[in-house]
Design a protein around this motif. Sequence first.
Motif, PDB file in Angstrom:
ATOM      1  N   SER A 394      -1.916  17.441   4.153  1.00 31.27           N
ATOM      2  CA  SER A 394      -2.469  16.037   4.509  1.00 31.27           C
ATOM      3  C   SER A 394      -2.342  14.712   3.594  1.00 31.27           C
ATOM      4  N   GLY A 395      -3.921  13.516   4.067  1.00 29.73           N
ATOM      5  CA  GLY A 395      -3.339  12.914   3.328  1.00 29.73           C
ATOM      6  C   GLY A 395      -1.692  11.614   3.683  1.00 29.73           C
ATOM      7  N   GLY A 396      -1.253  11.851   4.626  1.00 26.72           N
ATOM      8  CA  GLY A 396      -0.171  10.966   5.038  1.00 26.72           C
ATOM      9  C   GLY A 396       1.499  11.406   4.247  1.00 26.72           C
ATOM     10  N   ILE A 397       1.646  12.616   3.842  1.00 30.28           N
ATOM     11  CA  ILE A 397       2.852  13.318   2.886  1.00 30.28           C
ATOM     12  C   ILE A 397       3.579  13.169   4.326  1.00 30.28           C
ATOM     13  N   TYR A 398       4.804  11.970   3.892  1.00 37.19           N
ATOM     14  CA  TYR A 398       5.803  12.372   4.965  1.00 37.19           C
ATOM     15  C   TYR A 398       7.216  11.673   4.260  1.00 37.19           C
ATOM     16  N   PHE A 399       7.592  13.369   4.086  1.00 37.93           N
ATOM     17  CA  PHE A 399       9.204  13.152   3.469  1.00 37.93           C
ATOM     18  C   PHE A 399       8.612  12.325   1.614  1.00 37.93           C
ATOM     19  N   PRO A 400       8.238  13.709   1.275  1.00 39.13           N
ATOM     20  CA  PRO A 400       7.709  13.176  -0.063  1.00 39.13           C
ATOM     21  C   PRO A 400       8.678  12.899  -1.396  1.00 39.13           C
ATOM     22  N   GLU A 401       9.416  11.962  -2.017  1.00 40.28           N
ATOM     23  CA  GLU A 401      10.514  12.604  -2.734  1.00 40.28           C
ATOM     24  C   GLU A 401      10.084  12.493  -4.301  1.00 40.28           C
ATOM     25  N   ALA A 402       9.273  11.965  -5.008  1.00 35.78           N
ATOM     26  CA  ALA A 402       8.460  11.460  -6.254  1.00 35.78           C
ATOM     27  C   ALA A 402       7.097  12.082  -6.341  1.00 35.78           C
ATOM     28  N   ILE A 403       6.887  12.387  -7.585  1.00 32.64           N
ATOM     29  CA  ILE A 403       5.198  12.531  -8.049  1.00 32.64           C
ATOM     30  C   ILE A 403       5.274  12.487  -9.304  1.00 32.64           C
ATOM     31  N   ALA A 404       4.400  12.215  -9.926  1.00 27.72           N
ATOM     32  CA  ALA A 404       3.641  10.989 -11.580  1.00 27.72           C
ATOM     33  C   ALA A 404       2.314  11.573 -11.232  1.00 27.72           C
ATOM     34  N   ILE A 405       1.527  12.521 -12.538  1.00 24.73           N
ATOM     35  CA  ILE A 405       0.110  12.378 -12.667  1.00 24.73           C
ATOM     36  C   ILE A 405       0.139  11.531 -13.936  1.00 24.73           C
ATOM     37  N   ASP A 406      -1.876  11.125 -13.171  1.00 25.13           N
ATOM     38  CA  ASP A 406      -2.681  10.072 -13.924  1.00 25.13           C
ATOM     39  C   ASP A 406      -2.617  10.918 -15.065  1.00 25.13           C
ATOM     40  N   THR A 407      -3.842  10.317 -15.509  1.00 27.35           N
ATOM     41  CA  THR A 407      -4.576  10.797 -16.667  1.00 27.35           C
ATOM     42  C   THR A 407      -6.020  10.966 -16.702  1.00 27.35           C
ATOM     43  N   ILE A 450       3.127   5.862 -13.926  1.00 25.60           N
ATOM     44  CA  ILE A 450       1.661   5.146 -14.173  1.00 25.60           C
ATOM     45  C   ILE A 450       0.926   4.887 -15.202  1.00 25.60           C
ATOM     46  N   ASP A 451       0.638   3.449 -15.393  1.00 21.43           N
ATOM     47  CA  ASP A 451       0.566   3.276 -16.798  1.00 21.43           C
ATOM     48  C   ASP A 451      -0.976   3.413 -16.836  1.00 21.43           C
ATOM     49  N   GLY A 452      -1.794   2.614 -18.248  1.00 22.63           N
ATOM     50  CA  GLY A 452      -2.538   2.797 -18.784  1.00 22.63           C
ATOM     51  C   GLY A 452      -4.013   2.769 -17.863  1.00 22.63           C
ATOM     52  N   ASN A 453      -3.955   1.572 -16.759  1.00 22.38           N
ATOM     53  CA  ASN A 453      -5.146   1.369 -16.534  1.00 22.38           C
ATOM     54  C   ASN A 453      -4.547   2.025 -14.552  1.00 22.38           C
TER      55      ASN A 453
END
Length: 624
Positions: A394-407, A450-453
């Motif tokens: 859910s949430g508009g996922i449409y052929f996802p290719e990459a991912i990153a986790i924020d702090t 993801i940056d520090g902000n």
Amino acid sequence: MHSTQGLLTVAMAAAFFCTLAGCGGGGSTSTPPPVTPPPVTPPPVTPTNPGVSFSGKAMAGTAQPIVGAVVQLYAAGTTGNGSASTALLTSTLDTDATGSFTVPAGYACPAAASQLYVVIRGGQVGASPDNSAIALASALGACNQIVSGTKFVVNEVTTAATAWGLAQFLSAGGNVGATATNTQGLANAFATVTNLVNPMVGTSPGAAFPVTGVSPAAKINTLANVLNSCTAAASACGQLFSATTPSGGSAPANTLDAALNVVRNPGSSIAVIYAQQASGAPFTPALTVAPSDWTLFINYAGGGISVPSGVGVDSTGNVWVASYAGVASKYSNTGNPVFANGITGNGLMSVYSLAIDAQDNVWLPNQQSTGGFGSVTVLNSSGQPISGATGYSSGGIYFPEAIAIDTNGTAWIVNNGNSSLTLLSSSGQPLSGAKGYTSSQLEFPVTVAIDGNHNGWVTNYSDVDTVTKVSADGTQFTSYACCNMPDGIAIDQRGDVWIANYAGDSISQLASDGTVISSGYSDMKASINHPQGMAIDGSGHVWVTNYRGPSITELAGSAASSPGQILSPAAGYARDAKLLEAYAIRVDASGNLWITNQGSSLLTEVVGLATPVKTPLIGLPQTP
């Protein structure tokens, strides 16, 4: 009436008593000296973390004992990388006529899990006089894991393996140390040494080296043969030390420091160092020609790996790999597959990336899904799914290719199919609305950092040649023209953004505010060839995989006097590793680099080449 004789007897007795005890009344008596009590011997103090007895043998080559060498046992320091270690033997211990020595029990380890290593210095080989240039080492492991009565060998092979495996924790003079907060990285580095060499017999590889890996014994033995030229004949030491003096650095004074110089400067004086081997060098198999450089690498297969893409390292040093073929593979920090055939099902399909969160859960975006538009599979550290049978969709996922986790635990997912972003909570709930964040500024996005902000920086793999900064609430999209078909992206400790220009054969650098510092550092395609993956190490150096070139490239980071300066050799590092379509790269807490090869379906470890980084990578890179 008393008799005179009786009175005399009483008087004499009284006088005798006064002489012994002293009597008052004005008479002078002598006082005996005070009695000193016998000394009290305190009970022996038992060390808090007593070590067991073990023995060892110091050897030059395979047949010559080192006689009269001074033996010292050390515990690794805890005040920084290469910090001062603690000597544990308070009495002098020398090797005997056979090179043997025995360390008595009862030495006090600073902690039960203190990492121990032994160094032998000096000594005689054959009829030669004492050779003060000899310094050989062997990594033993944790104090509480050494078994009483174990026998170790200390020779040039154990020294070479120790120098490579502990490269980021070893400093001149034989000191080994890490920060107090990186005990795991140090322990894993010691495990790497025992993966490279069997410390019981002094041969490479280690007894538990993975059957799915390709042993680097030939290169380890070659460096051991180089060191043996000095240990076997003191007259050759000067030439060895000259060959292993780094540019602008100091000449080593012993064989251990010489080995460290080779490992820390793997692109320098390659042929000259190789030529230091004496005729009839003792260790085989060895390289028959000079290597492309002195990096040490291991290629691992197994674990279900098939067209690997993303790679990540968890908090204990385990390495996770995503394969486009729909497999998640997990390896120990020494390259052993945890799951023989990997993990399949659970929605895994056409995976290009992965990220690991603070709980060591592994997030894998599936570009395709059965009857849908892709999903995100989340596995716990044991490989069990926590995202349901088909993953989060859910949430508009449409052929996802990459991912990153924020702090803050938010997962940022790049949807290549409709040029959008989906943000999920740590439990998989959409945070970016039903359709995700969309903007005309996003055009075929492929990676995110993801940056520090808490902003996401997204590369647009299209003709617009931009990266786009997106606020966490999705209200602000700001694009920067900087690049040439940007692909891989990484953000360093200062917030500067580094981008791999796949079509431009170069690396761009942006300041944290988007100012273009460089639209492309390049070396005229000598090593940077269709750059793909990127990683920042603990020193801020930038590491790049070259998808169309068989090497990796190192660049100076934003804090350097010359940011973007290429630090690796003209042809790049690890050309001997036969990298093929190198895709992603990560640094672990021991300083090892882990690289996925899509073309050969191999995972490559380059040992001890980078400055350690805290794992898993969440937000900006941190020193562990």
